[in-house]
Design a protein around this motif. Sequence first.
Motif, short mmCIF file in Angstrom:
data_model
loop_
_atom_site.label_atom_id
_atom_site.label_comp_id
_atom_site.label_asym_id
_atom_site.label_seq_id
_atom_site.Cartn_x
_atom_site.Cartn_y
_atom_site.Cartn_z
N CYS A 229 0.82 -1.22 0.00
CA CYS A 229 0.00 0.00 0.00
C CYS A 229 0.86 1.28 0.00
O CYS A 229 1.76 1.43 0.82
CB CYS A 229 -0.87 -0.04 1.25
SG CYS A 229 -1.78 1.46 1.55
N TRP B 129 0.03 4.23 0.87
CA TRP B 129 -0.16 5.00 2.11
C TRP B 129 0.72 4.43 3.22
O TRP B 129 1.27 5.18 4.04
CB TRP B 129 -1.64 4.99 2.50
CG TRP B 129 -1.95 5.63 3.82
CD1 TRP B 129 -2.56 5.04 4.88
CD2 TRP B 129 -1.68 6.99 4.22
NE1 TRP B 129 -2.69 5.94 5.91
CE2 TRP B 129 -2.15 7.14 5.54
CE3 TRP B 129 -1.07 8.08 3.60
CZ2 TRP B 129 -2.04 8.33 6.25
CZ3 TRP B 129 -0.96 9.27 4.31
CH2 TRP B 129 -1.44 9.38 5.61
N SER B 130 0.89 3.12 3.25
CA SER B 130 1.71 2.54 4.33
C SER B 130 3.19 2.87 4.12
O SER B 130 3.97 2.85 5.07
CB SER B 130 1.48 1.04 4.46
OG SER B 130 2.28 0.34 3.57
N GLY C 66 0.73 5.06 7.11
CA GLY C 66 -0.09 3.85 7.28
C GLY C 66 -1.16 4.00 8.34
O GLY C 66 -1.16 4.95 9.13
N CYS C 67 -2.09 3.07 8.35
CA CYS C 67 -3.19 3.10 9.31
C CYS C 67 -2.74 2.44 10.61
O CYS C 67 -1.94 1.50 10.60
CB CYS C 67 -4.39 2.36 8.73
SG CYS C 67 -4.93 3.07 7.15
N MET D 120 -3.91 0.31 12.54
CA MET D 120 -4.16 -1.11 12.82
C MET D 120 -3.57 -2.04 11.77
O MET D 120 -3.70 -3.25 11.89
CB MET D 120 -5.68 -1.36 12.93
CG MET D 120 -6.45 -1.29 11.63
SD MET D 120 -6.44 0.38 10.91
CE MET D 120 -7.50 0.16 9.50
N CYS D 121 -2.92 -1.49 10.73
CA CYS D 121 -2.60 -2.31 9.57
C CYS D 121 -1.15 -2.81 9.57
O CYS D 121 -0.20 -2.03 9.53
CB CYS D 121 -2.86 -1.52 8.30
SG CYS D 121 -2.47 -2.46 6.82
N SER E 19 -2.54 -6.53 -0.38
CA SER E 19 -2.09 -5.77 0.80
C SER E 19 -1.91 -4.31 0.43
O SER E 19 -1.04 -3.62 0.97
CB SER E 19 -0.78 -6.32 1.39
OG SER E 19 -0.89 -7.69 1.60
N GLY E 20 -2.68 -3.85 -0.51
CA GLY E 20 -2.59 -2.47 -0.98
C GLY E 20 -3.71 -2.21 -1.97
O GLY E 20 -4.84 -2.63 -1.75
N ARG F 100 -7.49 1.80 -2.60
CA ARG F 100 -7.73 3.07 -1.90
C ARG F 100 -8.45 4.00 -2.88
O ARG F 100 -8.36 3.82 -4.09
CB ARG F 100 -6.39 3.69 -1.46
CG ARG F 100 -5.90 3.14 -0.11
CD ARG F 100 -4.64 3.84 0.34
NE ARG F 100 -4.81 5.26 0.58
CZ ARG F 100 -5.10 5.78 1.77
NH1 ARG F 100 -5.28 5.02 2.81
NH2 ARG F 100 -5.20 7.09 1.91
N LYS G 256 -6.19 7.45 8.57
CA LYS G 256 -6.55 6.82 7.29
C LYS G 256 -6.02 7.60 6.09
O LYS G 256 -5.91 7.06 4.99
CB LYS G 256 -8.09 6.68 7.22
CG LYS G 256 -8.59 5.74 6.16
CD LYS G 256 -8.31 4.28 6.50
CE LYS G 256 -8.43 3.40 5.28
NZ LYS G 256 -8.05 2.01 5.52
S1 SF4 Z 1 -5.46 -0.46 6.03
FE1 SF4 Z 1 -5.43 -0.31 3.79
S2 SF4 Z 1 -5.04 1.88 3.44
FE2 SF4 Z 1 -4.44 1.50 5.54
S3 SF4 Z 1 -2.24 1.07 5.43
FE3 SF4 Z 1 -3.34 -0.90 5.35
S4 SF4 Z 1 -3.56 -1.40 3.18
FE4 SF4 Z 1 -3.06 0.82 3.35
#
Ligand code: SF4
Length: 324
Positions: A49, A51-52, A56-57, A59-60, A96-97, A128, A162
């Motif tokens: 991902c 964003w990660s 990143g989020c 919890m992810c 995973s993205g 996303r 997010k």
């Molecule tokens: S939850 Fe989704 S948007 Fe957030 S870091 Fe993980 S893969 Fe990316």
Amino acid sequence: MKELFELNRKYRDNAVLKKVRKPRIWKEKEHFDGKVKNAMVIILRTRGCRWSHLSGCTMCGYFKETYDAGYEELKEQIDYAFDRYNREEIVKFFTSGSFFDEREIPFELQEYALEKFGNAEKIIVETRPEFVKNAGRFDYPLEIAMGLESANDRVLEYSINKGFRFKPWLREARKVKEYGKRLRVYILIKPPFMKEREAIEDAVNAAFMVKDIADTISFNPMAVHGGTAVEGMWSRNIYRPPWLWSVVEVIKRTGEFYDGMIKCDVVAGGKSRGAHNCMKCDKDIIHAIEEFNLSQDIKVFDKLDCECREKWLDFIEMEEYMMG
Ligand code: SF4
Ligand SMILES: [Zn+2]
């Protein structure tokens, strides 16, 4: 929020990546079009991902299962998956993205993958919102899965990090429908920094906000992934994943106003890292949720009971007094 952005980044930078090169594949059942159908799940190993990579989020932990596969390697992964394909009606391509992020999967390989499995009744891909526009380029029976988690901007920013707000997300989600594709929305049950009651209300509210555009609402009760900010809170005993009673309440209440398909995957269910009750009734409740996923019959929850239900109600009430 800058602090949360930096915190997630720190967890990410300190993590040891697994460098798994083979796609992960399994088969499962799924309710679709009023019937129980066969589904094949394929997790492609990509760089993960976008964003990660920035932050990143909270919890992810999926970034740990990424691998920066080159063009040929990715193509081999798709072929490897196709060799194991047994004409399942549903194919789920996860990365995973974001499937439509060309930095993860180049456009020609997106096309290659979808074409190979193009005879399936439904192909589910995740993305996303920033990459949704690429979905309009394909003429396959796609269901686009988008993580929303919460429709509350404060929760999105201060609890999940997010990286987007609800309105822009909704704009992109509407495009999915304009392209004539199905839309699946992921909603998180119990982001960090929330009381149990707030978490229930937040998940039901998110479902309500997307009820008119989502073909499927998929609830994800929190599972504590290794190497994440949520794990940091959980290991200090300042975070508890949701009670399974809360999960059941969210599903039941959503069923009262929503006609589409409701799904719920309880990852690490019955364990301290996942949604759990008293440990005695957990199996029965998880079984009922699985039954519900396939039957969509809310009555499966009627027969559930355990002495811990009272404890859960007390817990919710006590939390109201304990924290501000
Ligand atoms: S939850 Fe989704 S948007 Fe957030 S870091 Fe993980 S893969 Fe990316
Ligand atoms: Zn119990």
